[in-house]
Design an enzyme around this catalytic site. Sequence first.
Site, short mmCIF file in Angstrom:
data_model
loop_
_atom_site.label_atom_id
_atom_site.label_comp_id
_atom_site.label_asym_id
_atom_site.label_seq_id
_atom_site.Cartn_x
_atom_site.Cartn_y
_atom_site.Cartn_z
N SER A 247 -12.53 3.36 -6.61
CA SER A 247 -14.02 2.98 -6.34
C SER A 247 -14.73 4.49 -5.91
O SER A 247 -15.66 4.66 -6.59
CB SER A 247 -14.32 2.27 -4.97
OG SER A 247 -13.63 0.79 -5.61
N ASP B 223 -2.20 5.53 -13.00
CA ASP B 223 -2.43 4.39 -13.66
C ASP B 223 -3.08 4.69 -15.17
O ASP B 223 -4.40 5.08 -15.10
CB ASP B 223 -3.15 3.41 -13.11
CG ASP B 223 -3.41 2.02 -13.63
OD1 ASP B 223 -3.28 1.69 -14.93
OD2 ASP B 223 -3.25 0.81 -13.14
N ALA C 129 -8.24 11.23 -2.57
CA ALA C 129 -8.40 9.62 -2.22
C ALA C 129 -7.45 8.76 -2.62
O ALA C 129 -7.63 7.76 -2.32
CB ALA C 129 -9.60 9.51 -3.32
N LEU D 257 -9.80 11.86 2.38
CA LEU D 257 -10.53 10.66 2.93
C LEU D 257 -9.57 9.91 3.65
O LEU D 257 -8.34 9.71 3.48
CB LEU D 257 -10.74 9.79 1.52
CG LEU D 257 -11.57 10.48 0.27
CD1 LEU D 257 -12.12 9.46 -0.37
CD2 LEU D 257 -12.63 11.18 0.87
N LYS E 134 -9.31 2.87 10.42
CA LYS E 134 -8.06 2.30 10.70
C LYS E 134 -7.05 3.42 11.38
O LYS E 134 -6.08 3.19 11.90
CB LYS E 134 -7.21 1.68 9.73
CG LYS E 134 -8.20 0.26 9.32
CD LYS E 134 -7.59 -0.55 8.29
CE LYS E 134 -8.59 -1.75 7.77
NZ LYS E 134 -10.01 -1.26 7.56
N TYR F 36 -0.57 1.01 7.60
CA TYR F 36 -1.72 1.88 7.26
C TYR F 36 -2.24 2.94 7.93
O TYR F 36 -2.59 3.72 7.57
CB TYR F 36 -2.79 0.83 6.23
CG TYR F 36 -3.74 1.48 5.43
CD1 TYR F 36 -3.64 2.53 4.78
CD2 TYR F 36 -5.06 1.26 5.94
CE1 TYR F 36 -4.69 3.38 4.06
CE2 TYR F 36 -6.20 1.70 5.37
CZ TYR F 36 -6.00 2.81 4.54
OH TYR F 36 -6.99 3.44 3.98
N THR G 37 -11.50 -14.81 9.38
CA THR G 37 -10.28 -14.53 10.26
C THR G 37 -10.39 -14.88 11.61
O THR G 37 -9.81 -15.39 12.34
CB THR G 37 -9.81 -13.13 9.87
OG1 THR G 37 -10.88 -12.11 10.21
CG2 THR G 37 -9.18 -13.01 8.67
#
Length: 352
Positions: free
Chosen positions: A35, A59, A102, A144, A148, A156, A212
């Site tokens: 993105s 990819d 990224a 980047l 978190k 992560y 959640t």
Amino acid sequence: MLDKLFKWFCLFVLYFWKKQMLENSTILITGGTGSFGHKFVPMTLAKYNPKKVIIYSRDEMKQWEMAKLFQGDPRVRFFIGDVRDRERLYRALDGVDYVVHAAATKIVPTAEYNPFECVKTNINGAMNLIDACIDKRVKRVVALSTDKASSPINLYGATKLASDKLFVAGNSYAGGHDTRFAVVRYGNVMGSRGSVIPFFLSIKDKGVLPITDDRMTRFMITLEQGVELVWHAFDDMAGGEIYVKKIPSMKVTDVATAVAPEARQEIVGIRPGEKLHEQMIGAEDSMFTYEYPEHFKILPAIHNWSSDPFRIKDGKRVADGFVYASDNNSEWMEVSELQGWIEANKSKIGAI
């Protein structure tokens, strides 16, 4: 008098450097088919007219699809490769001036259940890139990061915290080389593939949206803001800074209301590794953090760089114990504001 002339000369040189920064340069973006890459590439081509932008990713189908968007533009190149592959990075970085990092394994549950793979990409990949950029004499690297990474509770976040530390220390590790590294950190990218807004949009016709926890909050940032923060980091960095964009927060229940006002919200419980609220600056970082009109800057604790006037510039130290979290934010996004953004961007949401 001479001191004043020298100061004005330095300011002129700095201004000229900023104006010429990415123009006619070669830029490589790892994980460039994601993105962020889909927004960074056209915005940077339009603003700076670089000589070349290289999309480095593993990819081939995503590269093929993205190449169709830039067909006929000789400035955009594609390079199949993985940040885990050190030798491939060395080849890809030949002649590169600037790098945006990224590439990451970033879906929280995926990382929890596949920890070795997450470490290989997010930590080992960062080490490979740092080594390769120094040896290939890349000028500037911006990595980047994520909210978190601040006081992480999931793998992560822990790997991204380790990655942030590696890029900060990379400025010392570079020794006599001129390569400089900095980090940008921000929250939930609105409308990006795999994020909450396209997920809610995909199931809203069912009449029920899973929540959640009804107390949950998240930071909200657009891709355009993310790209502009990277540009600012390239402009401003001396090396080792972590840039944190000032952005609004939103309750997840309000995100659901904005997407589907008539849908029922069903509490399903927090997923493995998920936080109730996200944080971008922790109390432990406050003694090294400076505030600016549109962002914060966490300076490196190593080598007394946190007291370096060239890194601080016109920043103001935040108060001891300062925490920048999604639940104590002074800026909040309204439901109507998000609805307006969704309407204006509905053709792009979740597409990349």
